[in-house]
Scaffold this motif. Sequence first.
Motif, PDB file in Angstrom:
ATOM      1  N   PHE A 191       0.833  -1.207   0.000  1.00  0.00           N
ATOM      2  CA  PHE A 191       0.000   0.000   0.000  1.00  0.00           C
ATOM      3  C   PHE A 191       0.868   1.258   0.000  1.00  0.00           C
ATOM      4  O   PHE A 191       0.564   2.240  -0.693  1.00  0.00           O
ATOM      5  N   GLN A 192       1.970   1.238   0.769  1.00  0.00           N
ATOM      6  CA  GLN A 192       2.846   2.402   0.821  1.00  0.00           C
ATOM      7  C   GLN A 192       3.497   2.664  -0.530  1.00  0.00           C
ATOM      8  O   GLN A 192       3.692   3.813  -0.932  1.00  0.00           O
ATOM      9  N   ARG A 193       3.834   1.593  -1.223  1.00  0.00           N
ATOM     10  CA  ARG A 193       4.522   1.742  -2.509  1.00  0.00           C
ATOM     11  C   ARG A 193       3.573   2.174  -3.622  1.00  0.00           C
ATOM     12  O   ARG A 193       3.901   3.011  -4.461  1.00  0.00           O
ATOM     13  N   PHE A 194       2.375   1.588  -3.632  1.00  0.00           N
ATOM     14  CA  PHE A 194       1.495   1.756  -4.786  1.00  0.00           C
ATOM     15  C   PHE A 194       0.157   2.422  -4.473  1.00  0.00           C
ATOM     16  O   PHE A 194      -0.635   2.682  -5.379  1.00  0.00           O
ATOM     17  N   GLY A 195      -0.106   2.689  -3.190  1.00  0.00           N
ATOM     18  CA  GLY A 195      -1.378   3.306  -2.831  1.00  0.00           C
ATOM     19  C   GLY A 195      -2.494   2.280  -2.744  1.00  0.00           C
ATOM     20  O   GLY A 195      -2.299   1.085  -2.961  1.00  0.00           O
ATOM     21  N   VAL A 196      -3.693   2.771  -2.420  1.00  0.00           N
ATOM     22  CA  VAL A 196      -4.850   1.889  -2.252  1.00  0.00           C
ATOM     23  C   VAL A 196      -5.954   2.169  -3.268  1.00  0.00           C
ATOM     24  O   VAL A 196      -6.994   1.517  -3.257  1.00  0.00           O
ATOM     25  N   GLN A 197      -5.723   3.142  -4.145  1.00  0.00           N
ATOM     26  CA  GLN A 197      -6.800   3.552  -5.040  1.00  0.00           C
ATOM     27  C   GLN A 197      -7.222   2.475  -6.030  1.00  0.00           C
ATOM     28  O   GLN A 197      -8.361   2.470  -6.509  1.00  0.00           O
ATOM     29  N   GLU A 198      -6.319   1.527  -6.333  1.00  0.00           N
ATOM     30  CA  GLU A 198      -6.640   0.491  -7.308  1.00  0.00           C
ATOM     31  C   GLU A 198      -7.101  -0.815  -6.657  1.00  0.00           C
ATOM     32  O   GLU A 198      -7.301  -1.812  -7.336  1.00  0.00           O
ATOM     33  N   LEU A 199      -7.237  -0.821  -5.356  1.00  0.00           N
ATOM     34  CA  LEU A 199      -7.622  -2.055  -4.674  1.00  0.00           C
ATOM     35  C   LEU A 199      -9.055  -2.449  -5.028  1.00  0.00           C
ATOM     36  O   LEU A 199      -9.947  -1.600  -5.069  1.00  0.00           O
ATOM     37  N   PRO A 200      -9.287  -3.740  -5.268  1.00  0.00           N
ATOM     38  CA  PRO A 200     -10.658  -4.203  -5.511  1.00  0.00           C
ATOM     39  C   PRO A 200     -11.463  -4.159  -4.220  1.00  0.00           C
ATOM     40  O   PRO A 200     -10.918  -4.331  -3.131  1.00  0.00           O
ATOM     41  N   ASP A 201     -12.754  -3.909  -4.324  1.00  0.00           N
ATOM     42  CA  ASP A 201     -13.621  -3.878  -3.145  1.00  0.00           C
ATOM     43  C   ASP A 201     -14.824  -4.770  -3.414  1.00  0.00           C
ATOM     44  O   ASP A 201     -15.726  -4.395  -4.164  1.00  0.00           O
ATOM     45  N   ARG A 202     -14.793  -5.953  -2.818  1.00  0.00           N
ATOM     46  CA  ARG A 202     -15.878  -6.919  -2.998  1.00  0.00           C
ATOM     47  C   ARG A 202     -16.895  -6.856  -1.856  1.00  0.00           C
ATOM     48  O   ARG A 202     -17.786  -7.688  -1.767  1.00  0.00           O
ATOM     49  N   HIS A 203     -16.754  -5.876  -0.985  1.00  0.00           N
ATOM     50  CA  HIS A 203     -17.633  -5.812   0.177  1.00  0.00           C
ATOM     51  C   HIS A 203     -19.092  -5.581  -0.208  1.00  0.00           C
ATOM     52  O   HIS A 203     -19.999  -6.119   0.437  1.00  0.00           O
ATOM     53  N   GLN A 204     -19.330  -4.780  -1.232  1.00  0.00           N
ATOM     54  CA  GLN A 204     -20.718  -4.549  -1.638  1.00  0.00           C
ATOM     55  C   GLN A 204     -21.356  -5.832  -2.151  1.00  0.00           C
ATOM     56  O   GLN A 204     -22.530  -6.108  -1.856  1.00  0.00           O
TER      57      GLN A 204
END
Length: 224
Positions: A174-187
Amino acid sequence: MRDAEFTEPQEEFRTTQERVYYQVRDAILRGQFLPGKAITIRGLAAELDCSPMPVREALRRLTSERALELSDTRRVTVPSMTREKLDEICAARVALECQAAAQALPFVDEDALKRLTALDDRVTASLAKKDIQEYVAANLEFHFTLYRLGHPHIILSLIESLWLQTAPLQHLVFQRFGVQELPDRHQDLIAAIAKKDEQLVRTAIRQDIEEGLGSISAEELLPS
């Protein structure tokens, strides 16, 4: 040692030893220690305002849980990760967390669904703000709030052990690449829970884990 941020436990512990263990454990889960980082007893004792003895015991327990590693030189470090180990942890998490979510499903009432939805809103907002610390905290709370509904015992402790092993690596990524591209399957997961559809719940959990851990490349496993 000023890298880690130790939160005060919300519950009262009978001994300093218990308090220190849960504070260090929580810091690992929240990505406050990175792979390869050495952990000193004196440094932790100073940060946590206690004697070295409870810190030594906390590190011993966390080493037995594979969250930390004791080297031949007696140094305690956060373990580095290999592709093979990560794949094995990913498979174990899928099996255990799918079971924990299915076990929790009958206990999800309207209030619990609202709590999960509110936590997912926190996850979504943290992704939009690219707030790594808030994402890690909200994602952790979302998953374990769900799993605890099923009153697991053995399964939950095994899941926690696996999260402890992967949290430092994930935070490093996360520190290297950020979190903006993370998938979110919670919905998808919340929709499946609302339908009381166990198969869809298991599918959403599996995809959430595999897309998160499985997307980490071999280059990202190497220390910076």
